[in-house]
Write an enzyme that holds these catalytic residues in place. Structure first.
Site, mmCIF file in Angstrom:
data_model
loop_
_atom_site.group_PDB
_atom_site.id
_atom_site.type_symbol
_atom_site.label_atom_id
_atom_site.label_comp_id
_atom_site.label_asym_id
_atom_site.label_seq_id
_atom_site.Cartn_x
_atom_site.Cartn_y
_atom_site.Cartn_z
ATOM 1 N N GLY A 42 24.038 8.573 -75.324
ATOM 2 C CA GLY A 42 22.834 8.314 -75.250
ATOM 3 C C GLY A 42 22.142 9.021 -73.195
ATOM 4 O O GLY A 42 21.913 9.633 -73.287
ATOM 5 N N ASP A 100 19.609 -1.794 -68.433
ATOM 6 C CA ASP A 100 18.256 -2.463 -68.991
ATOM 7 C C ASP A 100 18.513 -4.126 -68.383
ATOM 8 O O ASP A 100 18.094 -4.166 -67.620
ATOM 9 C CB ASP A 100 18.317 -2.590 -70.935
ATOM 10 C CG ASP A 100 17.881 -3.176 -71.945
ATOM 11 O OD1 ASP A 100 16.529 -3.748 -71.298
ATOM 12 O OD2 ASP A 100 17.975 -3.680 -72.921
ATOM 13 N N LYS A 128 15.199 -1.102 -66.741
ATOM 14 C CA LYS A 128 13.768 -1.794 -67.296
ATOM 15 C C LYS A 128 14.006 -2.972 -66.528
ATOM 16 O O LYS A 128 15.168 -3.730 -66.544
ATOM 17 C CB LYS A 128 14.405 -1.308 -68.750
ATOM 18 C CG LYS A 128 13.446 -0.647 -69.765
ATOM 19 C CD LYS A 128 13.476 -1.297 -70.895
ATOM 20 C CE LYS A 128 14.832 -1.135 -71.623
ATOM 21 N NZ LYS A 128 13.953 -1.106 -72.987
ATOM 22 N N PHE A 149 11.362 -0.646 -76.412
ATOM 23 C CA PHE A 149 12.643 0.342 -76.541
ATOM 24 C C PHE A 149 12.085 1.158 -76.615
ATOM 25 O O PHE A 149 11.029 1.920 -76.779
ATOM 26 C CB PHE A 149 12.221 -0.673 -77.905
ATOM 27 C CG PHE A 149 13.966 -0.377 -78.433
ATOM 28 C CD1 PHE A 149 15.600 -0.563 -78.132
ATOM 29 C CD2 PHE A 149 14.242 0.717 -79.179
ATOM 30 C CE1 PHE A 149 16.409 -0.297 -78.301
ATOM 31 C CE2 PHE A 149 15.446 1.219 -79.366
ATOM 32 C CZ PHE A 149 16.237 0.365 -79.608
ATOM 33 N N VAL A 150 12.893 2.554 -76.666
ATOM 34 C CA VAL A 150 12.685 3.552 -75.992
ATOM 35 C C VAL A 150 13.148 4.236 -76.755
ATOM 36 O O VAL A 150 14.090 4.565 -76.601
ATOM 37 C CB VAL A 150 12.208 4.185 -74.420
ATOM 38 C CG1 VAL A 150 10.987 3.144 -74.022
ATOM 39 C CG2 VAL A 150 12.961 3.923 -73.974
ATOM 40 N N ASP A 156 18.985 6.863 -78.613
ATOM 41 C CA ASP A 156 18.057 6.656 -80.261
ATOM 42 C C ASP A 156 18.228 5.244 -80.954
ATOM 43 O O ASP A 156 17.945 3.683 -80.201
ATOM 44 C CB ASP A 156 19.752 6.956 -80.497
ATOM 45 C CG ASP A 156 20.728 4.887 -80.304
ATOM 46 O OD1 ASP A 156 20.981 4.740 -79.650
ATOM 47 O OD2 ASP A 156 21.905 4.451 -81.581
ATOM 48 N N ARG A 162 17.161 10.707 -81.299
ATOM 49 C CA ARG A 162 18.379 10.550 -80.078
ATOM 50 C C ARG A 162 17.945 12.963 -79.435
ATOM 51 O O ARG A 162 17.335 12.857 -78.637
ATOM 52 C CB ARG A 162 19.937 11.269 -80.387
ATOM 53 C CG ARG A 162 20.648 9.653 -80.527
ATOM 54 C CD ARG A 162 22.043 9.599 -80.303
ATOM 55 N NE ARG A 162 22.897 9.222 -80.527
ATOM 56 C CZ ARG A 162 23.148 8.033 -80.089
ATOM 57 N NH1 ARG A 162 22.542 7.812 -78.800
ATOM 58 N NH2 ARG A 162 24.081 6.688 -80.106
HETATM 59 P P1 IMP Z 1 22.069 -2.447 -70.737
HETATM 60 O O1 IMP Z 1 23.999 -2.940 -70.917
HETATM 61 O O2 IMP Z 1 21.786 -3.955 -71.690
HETATM 62 O O3 IMP Z 1 21.915 -2.301 -69.904
HETATM 63 O O4 IMP Z 1 22.030 -2.147 -72.075
HETATM 64 C C1 IMP Z 1 22.556 -1.244 -72.378
HETATM 65 C C2 IMP Z 1 22.463 0.481 -73.453
HETATM 66 O O5 IMP Z 1 21.964 -0.338 -74.136
HETATM 67 C C3 IMP Z 1 22.097 1.257 -72.974
HETATM 68 O O6 IMP Z 1 23.284 2.557 -72.365
HETATM 69 C C4 IMP Z 1 21.464 2.454 -74.193
HETATM 70 O O7 IMP Z 1 22.633 2.713 -75.400
HETATM 71 C C5 IMP Z 1 21.440 0.975 -74.541
HETATM 72 N N1 IMP Z 1 19.093 0.286 -74.657
HETATM 73 C C6 IMP Z 1 19.193 -0.668 -74.520
HETATM 74 N N2 IMP Z 1 17.503 -0.501 -73.628
HETATM 75 C C7 IMP Z 1 17.484 0.308 -74.855
HETATM 76 C C8 IMP Z 1 16.213 1.500 -75.227
HETATM 77 O O8 IMP Z 1 14.835 0.931 -74.923
HETATM 78 N N3 IMP Z 1 16.168 1.923 -76.319
HETATM 79 C C9 IMP Z 1 16.852 2.761 -76.752
HETATM 80 N N4 IMP Z 1 18.466 1.966 -76.187
HETATM 81 C C10 IMP Z 1 18.723 1.019 -75.451
HETATM 82 MG MG MG Z 2 22.452 3.707 -76.905
#
Ligand code: IMP
Ligand code: MG
Length: 173
Positions: A42, A100, A128, A149-150, A156, A162
């Site tokens: 990403g 996230d 977020k 969700f973006v 992606d 992407r």
């Molecule tokens: P975390 O571990 O929950 O902080 O999530 C991080 C990873 O989840 C990011 O590096 C993204 O690959 C994926 N992710 C989280 N939210 C989104 C979203 O809204 N769109 C796409 N990928 C997301």
């Molecule tokens: Mg991802």
């Protein structure tokens, strides 16, 4: 699934914000060498654009971690690619697409700290904060967004979208 228009963040807004972030990063690191570690997949476009706006000496490396299947977190973090450049004693900047829950970044930063970099900073294009579970705070944030969700500009949903130049919310049909 469909992509919502207009975008949440336009391509022009992304580029303008990257210019500001590069300015901040240069000021903070005082022109000393920086090891940029892009979190795949990403962070690819963000890292590429940010790198080209930085004028200090920068190296580039990659790390890959996965914690998501579709829209939902699996709850585990698998590291499948690790930087090949030695980071011991270096000023390291992690470049992420989105923060996230913080689970992925928390796991990556814990493991990168074991390499004993001189400094470890975090730059994320999107944040977020309303979804945060792990207490991670980025040093540099491009845009703080609501709990949507973006996709686009590297982000992606099951490997799609992407290639969109801007960041869009994604909704179920
Ligand atoms: P975390 O571990 O929950 O902080 O999530 C991080 C990873 O989840 C990011 O590096 C993204 O690959 C994926 N992710 C989280 N939210 C989104 C979203 O809204 N769109 C796409 N990928 C997301
Ligand atoms: Mg991802």
């Amino acid at each position: 699934m469909h992509v919502i228009d207009p975008p949440l963040v336009s391509a022009a807004a992304i580029q303008a914000r990257i210019g500001e972030l590069a300015f901040e990063i240069e000021a903070d690191f005082g022109g000393s060498p920086l090891a940029l570690v892009c979190v795949l997949k990403g962070g690819l476009f963000f890292a590429a654009d940010l790198l080209r706006q930085l004028s200090m000496p920068v190296s580039l490396d990659f790390i890959r971690a996965q914690s998501y299947a579709g829209r939902h977190s699996k709850g585990t973090v698998e590291v499948s690619l690790w930087p090949s450049i030695p980071l011991h004693g270096e000023a390291v900047l992690i470049v992420e697409d989105i923060l996230d829950t913080g689970r992925t970044t928390d796991a990556l930063m814990t493991r990168l700290r074991e390499l004993r970099p001189a400094r470890l900073a975090l730059c994320t294009l999107l944040d977020k904060p309303s979804r945060r579970i792990f207490p991670i705070k980025a040093d540099y944030v491009g845009f703080t967004i609501p709990d949507r969700f973006v996709v686009g500009y590297g982000l992606d949903c099951d490997e799609r979208y992407r290639n969109l130049p801007a960041i869009h919310a994604l909704e179920p049909d």
